[in-house]
Design an enzyme around this catalytic site. Structure first.
Site, PDB file in Angstrom:
ATOM      1  CD  GLU A  15      -2.922  -1.161   2.332  1.00  0.00           C
ATOM      2  OE1 GLU A  15      -2.920  -0.176   3.099  1.00  0.00           O
ATOM      3  OE2 GLU A  15      -3.684  -2.132   2.464  1.00  0.00           O
ATOM      4  CD  GLU A  71      -0.237   1.368   5.033  1.00  0.00           C
ATOM      5  OE1 GLU A  71      -1.421   1.683   5.243  1.00  0.00           O
ATOM      6  OE2 GLU A  71       0.326   0.403   5.587  1.00  0.00           O
TER       7      GLU A  71
END
Length: 377
Positions: free
Chosen positions: A323, A325
């Site tokens: 993702e 992140e």
């Protein structure tokens, strides 16, 4: 015209109505059986596939007289699930087409249970199908397949909305939605509405045009260590401040993430704590269930304070590579948290909400401290 045999989720008539785009009264269907085949659940999702199995019998729905448009709609919907059509002969002698999985597409498990699926997943699947079929003629099945995880997440939020706690004392008036246009869709979506609503004097408003940002529900959690009297906050770059032109685009906030389909907000809070901060939460205290900004977005927050063991070594950089992140965690004393909130230096509304809730309940929480880990400084 052709006949189709459905052994899985399309046996649920409300879903079949959505996919075909017409009412059940206008669809010719009867119960049927397919011998020497089994409908099996798959590990990858709450839907089945059919496989050849000697002696097995699969219950299903025979739908007769499907037009080219019907079949195009079915292929568009089923295209997201990687199925191919094959002819079969049913127990009653009818020839029909069946959607079979591509070889190796799914990992089969036990026999699939329609009633269990209807109890757990039918409402979500119907909401998701509404969005999927809205894209018929606008996107390819392959494009929709890429968007499907977020389509299901938005559908899950609509299921959750039926169980909201708020609303006591407010008007429960009529809403007349005349038109919905999806102006944009990708990871998020933007809907444009034309609607009328009941006024406080009992009359209906004139038609009004409104736009709403359609997103998922989210769980947010502020970990609190009552022994050390400190919290953990995380820091990451955020698009809202970037788009607004804020001088500070890295933000302090609680641990947060979307509530996935089939997941409770509490489960999401525990999962996100592990993913974003690498910590285990010991218990959750509900703080609020609130819209982020009800005038323009569907985003709905389940906010918690969690008791947790937060030794000095608990901080670091974490997040899922899948993702993209990049999340840094910080430990902050309760006094420092409140000083930041009181000075309006915390620009994240859920963080401020959780901080003031913690101030109200802190004494109670400190009576039952969690098992602590020695500090390493």
């Amino acid at each position: 015209m052709k006949n189709f045999f459905f052994y899985g989720t399309l046996r649920h008539v409300p879903l079949l109505e959505i996919v075909l785009g017409r009412a059940a009264a206008d669809i010719k269907f009867t119960s049927e059986k397919l011998h020497d085949h089994a409908a099996l659940a798959v590990a990858e999702g709450p839907f089945p596939c059919v496989v050849e199995r000697a002696g097995a019998v699969t219950d299903g729905l025979l739908v007769e007289g499907l037009t080219d448009t019907d079949i195009a709609r079915l292929n568009f919907y089923e295209g997201s699930f990687d199925y191919d059509l094959h002819d079969v002969v049913l127990a009653g002698g009818q020839t029909a087409q069946v959607y079979f999985p591509a070889p190796g597409a799914w990992t089969t498990t036990d026999a699939w249970d329609l009633r269990a699926w209807e109890n757990d997943w039918a409402a979500l699947s119907c909401f998701a199908a509404d969005e999927v079929m809205d894209y018929f003629g606008k996107y390819t099945a392959a494009q929709v397949a890429k968007m499907f995880p977020m389509i299901r997440t938005r559908a899950a939020a609509m299921v959750n909305a039926a169980h909201s706690k708020h609303g006591a004392g407010t008007l429960h008036g009529a809403i007349d939605v005349q038109k919905i246009d999806r102006a944009y869709t990708n990871y998020f979506a933007l809907n444009e509405y034309k609607l009328r609503h009941e006024r406080f004097d009992g009359t209906m408003s004139q038609p009004v045009d409104r736009a709403v940002f359609v997103v998922s529900d989210a769980a947010l959690v502020l970990p609190y260590d009552p022994v050390r009297d400190r919290v953990m906050v995380v820091e990451q770059v955020r698009m809202g401040p970037i788009a607004r032109g804020d001088r500070s685009v890295w933000q302090f906030e609680p641990i947060a993430g979307r509530v996935d389909p089939g997941e409770t907000p509490q489960q999401a809070a525990h999962r996100e704590a592990a993913e974003e901060a690498g910590i285990v939460l010991q218990s959750l205290e509900p703080v609020a269930e609130v819209y982020a900004s009800p005038g323009c977005t569907t985003e709905f927050f389940y906010i918690y304070v969690a008791l947790a063991d937060l030794p000095d070594k608990a901080t670091g950089v974490a997040g899922l590579d899948s993702e993209n992140e990049d999340i840094r965690s910080h430990l902050m004393s309760f006094d420092a948290l409140m000083a930041m909130a009181d000075a309006q230096q915390a620009a994240n509304a859920p963080l401020v909400t959780a901080a003031y809730w913690l101030a109200r309940h802190r004494d109670r929480l400190r009576l039952v401290p969690p098992k602590a880990t020695p500090d390493i400084t």
